[in-house]
Scaffold this active site. Structure first.
Site, PDB file in Angstrom:
ATOM      1  N   ASP A  13      33.915  42.708  38.459  1.00  0.00           N
ATOM      2  CA  ASP A  13      33.566  41.842  37.347  1.00  0.00           C
ATOM      3  C   ASP A  13      33.803  42.616  36.049  1.00  0.00           C
ATOM      4  OD1 ASP A  13      32.531  39.474  36.179  1.00  0.00           O
ATOM      5  OD2 ASP A  13      30.574  40.422  35.940  1.00  0.00           O
ATOM      6  N   ASP A  15      32.258  41.695  32.384  1.00  0.00           N
ATOM      7  CA  ASP A  15      31.054  41.838  31.562  1.00  0.00           C
ATOM      8  C   ASP A  15      29.887  42.338  32.400  1.00  0.00           C
ATOM      9  OD1 ASP A  15      31.943  40.828  28.923  1.00  0.00           O
ATOM     10  OD2 ASP A  15      32.338  39.000  30.059  1.00  0.00           O
ATOM     11  N   ASP A 209      27.514  42.790  38.566  1.00  0.00           N
ATOM     12  CA  ASP A 209      26.184  43.057  38.017  1.00  0.00           C
ATOM     13  C   ASP A 209      25.212  41.922  38.300  1.00  0.00           C
ATOM     14  OD1 ASP A 209      27.597  41.355  36.121  1.00  0.00           O
ATOM     15  OD2 ASP A 209      25.891  41.680  34.787  1.00  0.00           O
TER      16      ASP A 209
END
Length: 259
Positions: A13, A15, A209
């Protein structure tokens, strides 16, 4: 845990893993550099459909992260791939930005508000009541409802913003029709991404995250999963989910030596 095959390709990922509010997370540059030097297939993923891969390449490059355009995979590209497979050469009424409209143009779709095959909802900073009303009427008229991703909020320097999932909920309330979400946690986004780089899930890993999108999508696609604690999910929240990542690490810096 059963022995897993060595990791030969990586999906990560963007961000919360590589960058946070426009600033690279420590270790991100080393991770990308080592990936490129290794020659292993990799992708940087984002559920955000606003930007084209070219836009994101330039944005990351300004931060010192050199990610080739072909190594960027967005929910807009996953949506376009899905539609190209479902109805080649179709038509769509689109609520979204250049990332989405460009992806649909590239697969030969006609963008129209006249009896489209699909209403496709993506991310934009300027959701208009007029556009949402048109989407409701087209869906009620028979257009199929597709959305790029289910994220209900997005980040900004001023605080959370309503995102695709929230606007999709509004349209669903008005039409009674649920959209098909192409982005994470739909494993479709992971599988189409793996196919794009010629990788196999058994020898691939997903870094994210968020437990509810990144880790879930990775698990459902049959990949190893790594949760980093530099984004939205906190350590104490991991136990709230009925599934677990393969490993929890502090940040992307802890995975450089795994490449």
């Amino acid at each position: 845990m059963a022995d897993r095959k060595p990791i030969e390709s990586w999906l990560t990922d963007m961000d919360g893993v590589l960058i946070h509010e426009g600033v690279p997370i420590p270790g991100a540059d080393a991770f990308i550099k080592k990936l490129r030097e290794s020659g292993k297939p990799f992708l940087v993923l984002t559920n955000n459909s606003i930007y084209t891969p070219r836009d994101l390449h330039a944005r990351l490059n300004r931060m010192g992260l050199e990610v080739p355009i072909e190594n960027i995979w967005t929910s807009a590209l996953a949506t376009a791939k899905f539609l190209a497979d479902q109805r080649p050469g179709g038509s769509a009424y689109v609520i979204g930005e250049a990332g989405l409209t460009t992806a649909l143009h590239d697969i030969g779709y006609v963008l129209t508000d006249h009896e489209p095959d699909y209403v496709v909802l993506g991310e934009t900073r300027t959701y208009s009541f007029e556009a949402m009303t048109k989407a409701v009427r087209l869906i009620n008229g028979g257009a199929r409802f597709i959305a790029t991703n289910p994220d209900e909020t997005g980040p900004s320097t001023e605080g959370p913003l309503p995102a695709t999932g929230a606007v999709a909920a509004l349209i669903t309330k008005a039409t009674g029709k649920q959209p098909y979400f192409a982005g994470k946690p739909n494993p479709l986004m992971m599988r189409t991404g793996l196919n794009a780089i010629g990788a196999h899930s058994e020898t691939s890993a997903m870094i994210g995250d968020r437990m509810d999108t990144d880790v879930l999508a990775g698990i459902e696609a049959g990949m190893q999963t790594f949760l980093v604690l530099t984004g939205l999910t906190r350590p104490e929240q991991v136990e709230n989910f009925p599934y677990r990542p393969s490993q929890v690490v502090d940040s992307i810096a802890d995975l450089v030596e795994r490449i």
